[in-house]
Write a protein that holds these residues in place. Sequence first.
Motif, PDB file in Angstrom:
ATOM      1  N   LYS A   1       0.835  -1.208   0.000  1.00 15.47           N
ATOM      2  CA  LYS A   1       0.000   0.000   0.000  1.00 15.47           C
ATOM      3  C   LYS A   1       0.868   1.256   0.000  1.00 15.47           C
ATOM      4  O   LYS A   1       0.576   2.219  -0.707  1.00 15.47           O
ATOM      5  CB  LYS A   1      -0.930  -0.007   1.207  1.00 15.47           C
ATOM      6  N   SER A   2       1.947   1.248   0.771  1.00 19.93           N
ATOM      7  CA  SER A   2       2.802   2.441   0.833  1.00 19.93           C
ATOM      8  C   SER A   2       3.478   2.719  -0.512  1.00 19.93           C
ATOM      9  O   SER A   2       3.623   3.880  -0.907  1.00 19.93           O
ATOM     10  CB  SER A   2       3.841   2.316   1.945  1.00 19.93           C
ATOM     11  N   VAL A   3       3.863   1.671  -1.231  1.00 15.09           N
ATOM     12  CA  VAL A   3       4.467   1.871  -2.556  1.00 15.09           C
ATOM     13  C   VAL A   3       3.423   2.400  -3.533  1.00 15.09           C
ATOM     14  O   VAL A   3       3.712   3.296  -4.331  1.00 15.09           O
ATOM     15  CB  VAL A   3       5.136   0.577  -3.077  1.00 15.09           C
ATOM     16  N   VAL A   4       2.198   1.894  -3.458  1.00 17.00           N
ATOM     17  CA  VAL A   4       1.133   2.405  -4.331  1.00 17.00           C
ATOM     18  C   VAL A   4       0.905   3.892  -4.061  1.00 17.00           C
ATOM     19  O   VAL A   4       0.802   4.696  -4.993  1.00 17.00           O
ATOM     20  CB  VAL A   4      -0.186   1.612  -4.159  1.00 17.00           C
ATOM     21  N   ASP A   5       0.862   4.272  -2.787  1.00 20.57           N
ATOM     22  CA  ASP A   5       0.659   5.683  -2.443  1.00 20.57           C
ATOM     23  C   ASP A   5       1.818   6.552  -2.928  1.00 20.57           C
ATOM     24  O   ASP A   5       1.606   7.636  -3.479  1.00 20.57           O
ATOM     25  CB  ASP A   5       0.460   5.845  -0.934  1.00 20.57           C
ATOM     26  N   ASP A   6       3.044   6.072  -2.746  1.00 19.62           N
ATOM     27  CA  ASP A   6       4.211   6.819  -3.230  1.00 19.62           C
ATOM     28  C   ASP A   6       4.231   6.878  -4.758  1.00 19.62           C
ATOM     29  O   ASP A   6       4.629   7.887  -5.343  1.00 19.62           O
ATOM     30  CB  ASP A   6       5.508   6.189  -2.722  1.00 19.62           C
ATOM     31  N   LEU A   7       3.811   5.803  -5.382  1.00 16.25           N
ATOM     32  CA  LEU A   7       3.732   5.764  -6.841  1.00 16.25           C
ATOM     33  C   LEU A   7       2.727   6.800  -7.347  1.00 16.25           C
ATOM     34  O   LEU A   7       2.996   7.519  -8.318  1.00 16.25           O
ATOM     35  CB  LEU A   7       3.347   4.358  -7.292  1.00 16.25           C
ATOM     36  N   LEU A   8       1.594   6.897  -6.681  1.00 18.33           N
ATOM     37  CA  LEU A   8       0.601   7.912  -7.051  1.00 18.33           C
ATOM     38  C   LEU A   8       1.196   9.315  -6.959  1.00 18.33           C
ATOM     39  O   LEU A   8       1.004  10.140  -7.858  1.00 18.33           O
ATOM     40  CB  LEU A   8      -0.629   7.813  -6.148  1.00 18.33           C
ATOM     41  N   ASP A   9       1.926   9.581  -5.876  1.00 22.45           N
ATOM     42  CA  ASP A   9       2.564  10.891  -5.724  1.00 22.45           C
ATOM     43  C   ASP A   9       3.548  11.157  -6.861  1.00 22.45           C
ATOM     44  O   ASP A   9       3.582  12.254  -7.422  1.00 22.45           O
ATOM     45  CB  ASP A   9       3.294  10.985  -4.378  1.00 22.45           C
ATOM     46  N   GLY A  10       4.344  10.152  -7.198  1.00 28.87           N
ATOM     47  CA  GLY A  10       5.317  10.306  -8.282  1.00 28.87           C
ATOM     48  C   GLY A  10       4.655  10.503  -9.632  1.00 28.87           C
ATOM     49  O   GLY A  10       5.097  11.324 -10.443  1.00 28.87           O
ATOM     50  N   LEU A  11       3.592   9.754  -9.884  1.00 24.05           N
ATOM     51  CA  LEU A  11       2.874   9.897 -11.157  1.00 24.05           C
ATOM     52  C   LEU A  11       2.230  11.274 -11.271  1.00 24.05           C
ATOM     53  O   LEU A  11       2.203  11.863 -12.355  1.00 24.05           O
ATOM     54  CB  LEU A  11       1.822   8.792 -11.298  1.00 24.05           C
TER      55      LEU A  11
END
Length: 122
Positions: free
Chosen positions: A23-33
């Motif tokens: 979940k934390s990687v998905v959230d960080d990925l969203l921020d990066g995208l």
Amino acid sequence: MSFDSAEKQLHSVRKDFVDRVSKSVVDDLLDGLLQQKVINNHEMETVKVIPERAEKAREVIDMVLRKGAVSCLIMKTLLVELDPFLCTTLVLKWSFSQTLQNRHLKLTIQETQVVLLGFYRQ
């Protein structure tokens, strides 16, 4: 590494990505995208409210796949930075043709454009 290759690789690991990403990687990925302007604020907020980790991951990868090859390359680059172990598990590796076997490609992402800085010999 071609843009199409990144798109094909993401598509081929879609199920494993959904099953394994945290979940934390998905959230960080969203921020990066969002930062790289692959997605907009509305898209980010729509995904952030999804409570289930796997469903959120599925929505992110499907959204990026729909946006095309450059967006896929940006997502892949972000994933390598955010979770190298996951990328190794998913076999998301930079693949080069035989003629580039002993060279490295530096990539910098600037405002949704991938800028090829150049090749250099090891």
